[in-house]
Motif scaffolding. Structure first.
Motif, mmCIF file in Angstrom:
data_model
loop_
_atom_site.group_PDB
_atom_site.id
_atom_site.type_symbol
_atom_site.label_atom_id
_atom_site.label_comp_id
_atom_site.label_asym_id
_atom_site.label_seq_id
_atom_site.Cartn_x
_atom_site.Cartn_y
_atom_site.Cartn_z
ATOM 1 N N SER A 1 0.828 -1.196 0.000
ATOM 2 C CA SER A 1 0.000 0.000 0.000
ATOM 3 C C SER A 1 0.869 1.255 0.000
ATOM 4 O O SER A 1 2.038 1.220 0.389
ATOM 5 C CB SER A 1 -0.922 0.014 1.223
ATOM 6 O OG SER A 1 -0.163 -0.037 2.418
ATOM 7 N N VAL B 1 -3.551 3.910 -1.562
ATOM 8 C CA VAL B 1 -3.684 2.978 -2.673
ATOM 9 C C VAL B 1 -3.299 1.593 -2.166
ATOM 10 O O VAL B 1 -2.250 1.428 -1.533
ATOM 11 C CB VAL B 1 -2.790 3.364 -3.869
ATOM 12 C CG1 VAL B 1 -2.986 2.388 -5.023
ATOM 13 C CG2 VAL B 1 -3.079 4.791 -4.324
ATOM 14 N N TYR C 1 -2.631 -2.543 -3.117
ATOM 15 C CA TYR C 1 -2.216 -3.366 -4.249
ATOM 16 C C TYR C 1 -2.426 -4.846 -3.937
ATOM 17 O O TYR C 1 -2.210 -5.292 -2.804
ATOM 18 C CB TYR C 1 -0.744 -3.127 -4.571
ATOM 19 C CG TYR C 1 -0.383 -1.664 -4.744
ATOM 20 C CD1 TYR C 1 -0.546 -1.017 -5.961
ATOM 21 C CD2 TYR C 1 0.119 -0.927 -3.664
ATOM 22 C CE1 TYR C 1 -0.222 0.319 -6.109
ATOM 23 C CE2 TYR C 1 0.447 0.421 -3.811
ATOM 24 C CZ TYR C 1 0.267 1.036 -5.033
ATOM 25 O OH TYR C 1 0.589 2.361 -5.159
ATOM 26 N N LEU D 1 1.093 -7.769 -10.450
ATOM 27 C CA LEU D 1 0.063 -6.882 -9.931
ATOM 28 C C LEU D 1 -1.245 -7.150 -10.665
ATOM 29 O O LEU D 1 -1.309 -7.080 -11.887
ATOM 30 C CB LEU D 1 0.476 -5.423 -10.134
ATOM 31 C CG LEU D 1 -0.540 -4.369 -9.700
ATOM 32 C CD1 LEU D 1 -0.755 -4.398 -8.201
ATOM 33 C CD2 LEU D 1 -0.098 -2.977 -10.154
ATOM 34 N N GLU E 1 -5.520 -2.792 -8.155
ATOM 35 C CA GLU E 1 -5.033 -1.570 -7.519
ATOM 36 C C GLU E 1 -6.249 -0.729 -7.140
ATOM 37 O O GLU E 1 -7.061 -0.388 -8.003
ATOM 38 C CB GLU E 1 -4.136 -0.828 -8.499
ATOM 39 C CG GLU E 1 -3.482 0.419 -7.965
ATOM 40 C CD GLU E 1 -2.536 1.018 -8.986
ATOM 41 O OE1 GLU E 1 -2.368 2.247 -8.976
ATOM 42 O OE2 GLU E 1 -1.977 0.258 -9.817
#
Length: 264
Positions: free
Chosen positions: A158, A174, A176, A184, A187
């Motif tokens: 984050s 944010v 992740y 990834l 998000e």
């Protein structure tokens, strides 16, 4: 027709000029856009050419907008360690300079495209060579905001954003998420509400992969949590990206096709 001829002549000159330091020993990727919807008008380049050096580093991007006759350029410059040290963009109207220490980027300064007017700068702080905090300063060297990264092992979990350097005055965050291959895949952006003293969602992005290649991205904004902009990527038998399809919700807006100047 005259515009097309001019573009062809320009590309031919650039690709055949041995004395031009930027183009020497480079290869190019040319992306041509085909519009399907009126929605794409002036939103995407009609064509852009990416120039790469012998180290596979992009050194220039040239963008063409046929409706206005406008041509924009981005330039990239690197040091001997292949670190990006300068970036200029006509389209964004900025010139950025990057500084490094022991291989780590420690500062980023941004000017207008003429390099006359200073805009802002960032300072980067590390812990065991992993980026910990980023400090954002305005042109008067006033600290505007701070972002802090949190990790599990080496994966970024984050990023929290704060006003100034007040770690008790949060602005947003944010979060992740990753798959088992550490790609990834999601998000999530959140904003802090002072009134309700809680977070509320403002954006969400999804990523899909196949054989290690990114094949799809989707970004949804606040107020449109079910649909968003979608980019789908195709690859040739050499594993090179050769097509990008762009959708909004389930409507195809247009697509880019790539032409490589080299088989490498």
């Amino acid at each position: 027709m005259k515009t097309i001829i001019k573009i062809f002549v320009l590309v031919f000159i650039l690709s055949s000029c041995d004395n031009d330091e930027l183009i020497e020993k480079s290869f190019t990727i040319t992306w041509e856009f085909t519009s399907i919807s009126d929605f794409t008008s002036n939103r995407f380049e009609d064509k852009y050419i990416e120039f790469f050096n012998e180290d596979n580093l992009i050194i220039r991007k040239e963008e063409f907008y046929y409706s206005s006759g406008e041509i924009r350029n981005d330039y990239y410059k690197y040091d001997n360690s292949k670190n990006l040290i300068e970036y200029s963009s006509d389209g964004q109207g900025l010139h950025a300079v990057y500084y490094y220490e022991n291989g780590l980027r420690i500062k980023n300064e941004v000017f207008d495209i003429s390099k006359k007017f200073f805009q802002y700068y960032k300072l980067f702080e590390y812990s065991n060579s992993i980026l910990n905090k980023t400090y954002y300063y305005n042109r008067d060297s006033i600290l505007v905001s701070t972002s802090q990264n949190f990790y599990t092992s080496i994966l970024l979990d984050s990023t929290y954003h704060y006003f100034g350097n007040k770690l008790d005055s949060i602005e947003g965050k944010v979060i992740y998420h990753y798959d088992t291959s550490r790609n990834l895949i999601e998000e999530n952006g959140w904003k802090w509400s002072l009134e309700n003293q809680s977070f509320y969602p403002i954006s969400k992005s999804f990523y899909e992969y196949e054989n290690g290649n990114l094949t799809r991205t989707e970004t949804r904004k606040e107020g449109n949590e079910l649909f968003g902009f979608i980019y789908e990527y195709s690859y040739d038998d050499k594993g090179r990206k050769n097509k990008i399809e762009i959708y909004y919700e389930d409507q195809l807006l247009g697509y880019y096709d790539a032409t490589y100047s080299s088989n490498n």
